[in-house]
Design a protein around this motif. Structure first.
Motif, mmCIF file in Angstrom:
data_model
loop_
_atom_site.group_PDB
_atom_site.id
_atom_site.type_symbol
_atom_site.label_atom_id
_atom_site.label_comp_id
_atom_site.label_asym_id
_atom_site.label_seq_id
_atom_site.Cartn_x
_atom_site.Cartn_y
_atom_site.Cartn_z
ATOM 1 N N SER A 135 0.844 -1.192 0.000
ATOM 2 C CA SER A 135 0.000 0.000 0.000
ATOM 3 C C SER A 135 0.877 1.239 0.000
ATOM 4 C CB SER A 135 -0.922 0.019 1.228
ATOM 5 O OG SER A 135 -0.154 0.008 2.423
ATOM 6 N N ILE A 136 0.342 2.355 -0.510
ATOM 7 C CA ILE A 136 1.094 3.605 -0.571
ATOM 8 C C ILE A 136 1.024 4.310 0.779
ATOM 9 C CG2 ILE A 136 1.294 5.846 -1.704
ATOM 10 C CD1 ILE A 136 -0.082 4.645 -4.136
ATOM 11 N N GLN A 137 2.194 4.689 1.308
ATOM 12 C CA GLN A 137 2.227 5.479 2.537
ATOM 13 C C GLN A 137 2.372 6.967 2.246
ATOM 14 O OE1 GLN A 137 5.233 3.875 5.224
ATOM 15 N NE2 GLN A 137 3.642 2.723 6.293
ATOM 16 N N THR A 138 3.182 7.317 1.258
ATOM 17 C CA THR A 138 3.349 8.718 0.885
ATOM 18 C C THR A 138 3.847 8.793 -0.541
ATOM 19 O OG1 THR A 138 4.249 10.854 1.626
ATOM 20 C CG2 THR A 138 5.755 8.987 1.636
ATOM 21 N N ASP A 139 3.852 10.012 -1.099
ATOM 22 C CA ASP A 139 4.388 10.225 -2.440
ATOM 23 C C ASP A 139 4.990 11.626 -2.513
ATOM 24 O OD1 ASP A 139 2.297 12.095 -2.892
ATOM 25 O OD2 ASP A 139 0.994 10.531 -3.684
ATOM 26 N N GLY A 140 5.491 11.996 -3.686
ATOM 27 C CA GLY A 140 6.176 13.266 -3.831
ATOM 28 C C GLY A 140 5.317 14.471 -3.561
ATOM 29 N N VAL A 141 4.047 14.391 -3.903
ATOM 30 C CA VAL A 141 3.133 15.507 -3.655
ATOM 31 C C VAL A 141 2.924 15.701 -2.156
ATOM 32 C CG1 VAL A 141 0.781 16.348 -3.971
ATOM 33 C CG2 VAL A 141 1.976 15.246 -5.875
ATOM 34 N N ALA A 142 2.675 14.596 -1.445
ATOM 35 C CA ALA A 142 2.450 14.671 0.007
ATOM 36 C C ALA A 142 3.704 15.143 0.738
ATOM 37 C CB ALA A 142 2.002 13.312 0.530
ATOM 38 N N LEU A 143 4.873 14.659 0.319
ATOM 39 C CA LEU A 143 6.110 15.078 0.961
ATOM 40 C C LEU A 143 6.367 16.565 0.748
ATOM 41 C CD1 LEU A 143 8.483 12.076 0.149
ATOM 42 C CD2 LEU A 143 7.542 12.699 2.383
ATOM 43 N N ALA A 144 6.050 17.063 -0.457
ATOM 44 C CA ALA A 144 6.244 18.483 -0.745
ATOM 45 C C ALA A 144 5.317 19.346 0.115
ATOM 46 C CB ALA A 144 6.002 18.750 -2.218
ATOM 47 N N LYS A 145 4.070 18.940 0.225
ATOM 48 C CA LYS A 145 3.126 19.698 1.049
ATOM 49 C C LYS A 145 3.546 19.690 2.513
ATOM 50 C CE LYS A 145 -0.933 19.057 -1.929
ATOM 51 N NZ LYS A 145 -2.276 18.440 -2.056
ATOM 52 N N ALA A 146 4.072 18.559 2.978
ATOM 53 C CA ALA A 146 4.543 18.483 4.364
ATOM 54 C C ALA A 146 5.744 19.400 4.573
ATOM 55 C CB ALA A 146 4.894 17.042 4.720
ATOM 56 N N SER A 147 6.607 19.488 3.564
ATOM 57 C CA SER A 147 7.764 20.375 3.656
ATOM 58 C C SER A 147 7.344 21.836 3.729
ATOM 59 C CB SER A 147 8.688 20.173 2.436
ATOM 60 O OG SER A 147 9.244 18.878 2.435
ATOM 61 N N LEU A 148 6.338 22.195 2.933
ATOM 62 C CA LEU A 148 5.855 23.575 2.948
ATOM 63 C C LEU A 148 5.202 23.908 4.281
ATOM 64 C CD1 LEU A 148 5.439 26.236 1.516
ATOM 65 C CD2 LEU A 148 3.354 25.314 0.485
ATOM 66 N N ALA A 149 4.383 23.000 4.794
ATOM 67 C CA ALA A 149 3.746 23.234 6.088
ATOM 68 C C ALA A 149 4.786 23.382 7.191
ATOM 69 C CB ALA A 149 2.798 22.077 6.407
ATOM 70 N N GLN A 150 5.839 22.575 7.110
ATOM 71 C CA GLN A 150 6.918 22.655 8.097
ATOM 72 C C GLN A 150 7.618 24.010 8.023
ATOM 73 O OE1 GLN A 150 10.771 20.372 7.598
ATOM 74 N NE2 GLN A 150 9.850 19.143 9.224
ATOM 75 N N ALA A 151 7.881 24.482 6.807
ATOM 76 C CA ALA A 151 8.564 25.769 6.628
ATOM 77 C C ALA A 151 7.689 26.927 7.095
ATOM 78 C CB ALA A 151 8.946 25.951 5.166
ATOM 79 N N LEU A 152 6.413 26.881 6.775
ATOM 80 C CA LEU A 152 5.497 27.945 7.191
ATOM 81 C C LEU A 152 5.347 27.992 8.707
ATOM 82 C CD1 LEU A 152 2.718 27.530 4.466
ATOM 83 C CD2 LEU A 152 4.307 29.454 4.700
ATOM 84 N N GLY A 153 5.614 26.883 9.372
ATOM 85 C CA GLY A 153 5.496 26.827 10.821
ATOM 86 C C GLY A 153 6.707 27.353 11.562
#
Length: 370
Positions: A135-153
């Motif tokens: 099963s898929i746990q994550t992909d490039g789109v999800a990792l990118a969004k997580a990186s942006l949320a982390q930076a904005l925080g």
């Protein structure tokens, strides 16, 4: 030098990237810039993230990049989402069903049932049944969004906040185009994955959540990261231009290490005593002794490009070089001598089966060597 390099340097980096994806000598001699970029781009198309791997009776003869042990079972992965399993030491293989058809580059099992695969488009797959289903746990789109949320925080007072947001936004704008190149799990909960352009993420819950951690790595040029390995709470990461880093606090922080050369490192493995061996482009090889942070160069008999390395149960460390040549060390990687195989072909990885035989992946599938 920075990431706004000229086209020639960018082309060179992309060719190195393809080698690290397990495409062996064929990629090392990379063709033209146009064909290299085309191959790179096709891997990032969104379709393969939505399309399951095609079931084929020739799956075990496809382009396979890595093979590992999951208990007594062998699990091999490769292009177009191929995953094949063997329960008889590599003599017979069957294909597993996989929900994506991207190229799969690395695989790690914490035990006989819990395993993870990393691949193109930032994909991480998980199995809890020894590789039978994924099963898929994550992909490039999800990792990118997580990186942006982390930076904005990050707090406004953080000097790197604006740059971090800009870098993360570029990841989001790039879509799924994020090749992951190496994955390693310490146990069924702790794991780390690294990839192209400095990508890195960690999990402490078996991959239910993947947290970007490139901000913990001393890699300001966002160099490609080809290898991650661990022993107990020590983690090492290595990659392009000889970048090396080490963590002794279970990945909470990393320090930069001084590599013997600037040649790219494609592979790393931990030894049972707690040391590490690294190897890569044109004879680049080095080691870290147990408990040390000093990197010592390893002299190889020829300037061979090493694609993977592994430790066998008897303590030998094996380096797999282009053209199917294998070097072995009996002293924790201090010295290596060439070991003759029954046949020589462009192999991409090597593992010791449960019965002691050697099994390898190659551009033409997976085979038992002896």
């Amino acid at each position: 030098m920075n990431n706004n390099n000229n086209e020639g340097f960018d082309g060179s980096r992309r060719r190195l990237l393809l080698v690290g994806m397990g495409l062996g000598l064929q990629a090392l001699l990379a063709p033209t810039m146009a064909s290299t970029v085309a191959a790179f781009a096709s891997a990032a198309m969104p379709g393969p993230l939505r399309e399951p791997a095609t079931m084929t009776p020739r799956a075990a003869r496809g382009v396979l990049t890595r093979v590992v042990l999951a208990g007594d079972r062998l699990v091999a992965v490769g292009e177009r989402g191929l995953v094949v399993l063997s329960d008889d030491g590599g003599r017979q293989w069957r294909q597993a069903r996989v929900p994506v058809s991207v190229t799969l580059t690395s695989v790690s099992f914490a035990d006989a049932r819990q395993g993870w695969i990393a691949g193109h488009s930032g994909v991480v797959l998980h199995t809890s049944d020894g590789g039978e289903s994924w099963s898929i746990q994550t992909d490039g789109v999800a990792l990118a969004k997580a990186s942006l949320a982390q930076a904005l925080g990050l707090p406004d007072t953080n000097a790197d906040r604006d740059r971090s947001i800009q870098d993360a936004q570029r990841l989001v704008d790039d879509g799924a185009d994020k090749p992951l190149l190496s994955i390693c799990f310490a146990d069924a909960r702790r794991g780390m994955v690294v990839g192209a352009f400095g990508l890195a993420a960690r999990t402490d819950d078996g991959g239910k959540t993947w947290t970007p951690c490139r901000n913990r790595l001393p890699n300001p040029m966002s160099l490609h990261l080809y290898a991650v390995a661990h022993h107990d709470k020590t983690w090492v990461v290595a990659g392009e231009q000889g970048v090396m880093m080490l963590s002794r606090d279970d990945g909470a922080s990393f320090e930069s290490l001084a590599a013997p050369s600037e040649r790219t490192l494609f592979a790393a493995t931990a030894t049972r005593k707690g040391g590490f061996v690294f190897a890569g482009l044109l004879g680049a090889a080095c080691r870290i002794d147990p408990g040390s942070t000093t990197v010592t160069a390893i002299e190889l008999s020829a300037p061979l490009t090493i694609l993977s390395c592994a430790e066998l149960r008897d303590g030998r460390v094996m380096l797999l070089a282009q053209g199917g040549r294998v070097l072995a060390s009996r002293d924790d990687g201090a010295h290596f001598a060439e070991q003759q195989l029954p046949r020589r072909e462009p192999l991409t990885s090597l593992v010791e089966a449960a019965d002691g035989g050697l099994v390898a992946t190659s551009m033409g599938g997976v085979a038992r060597l002896g």
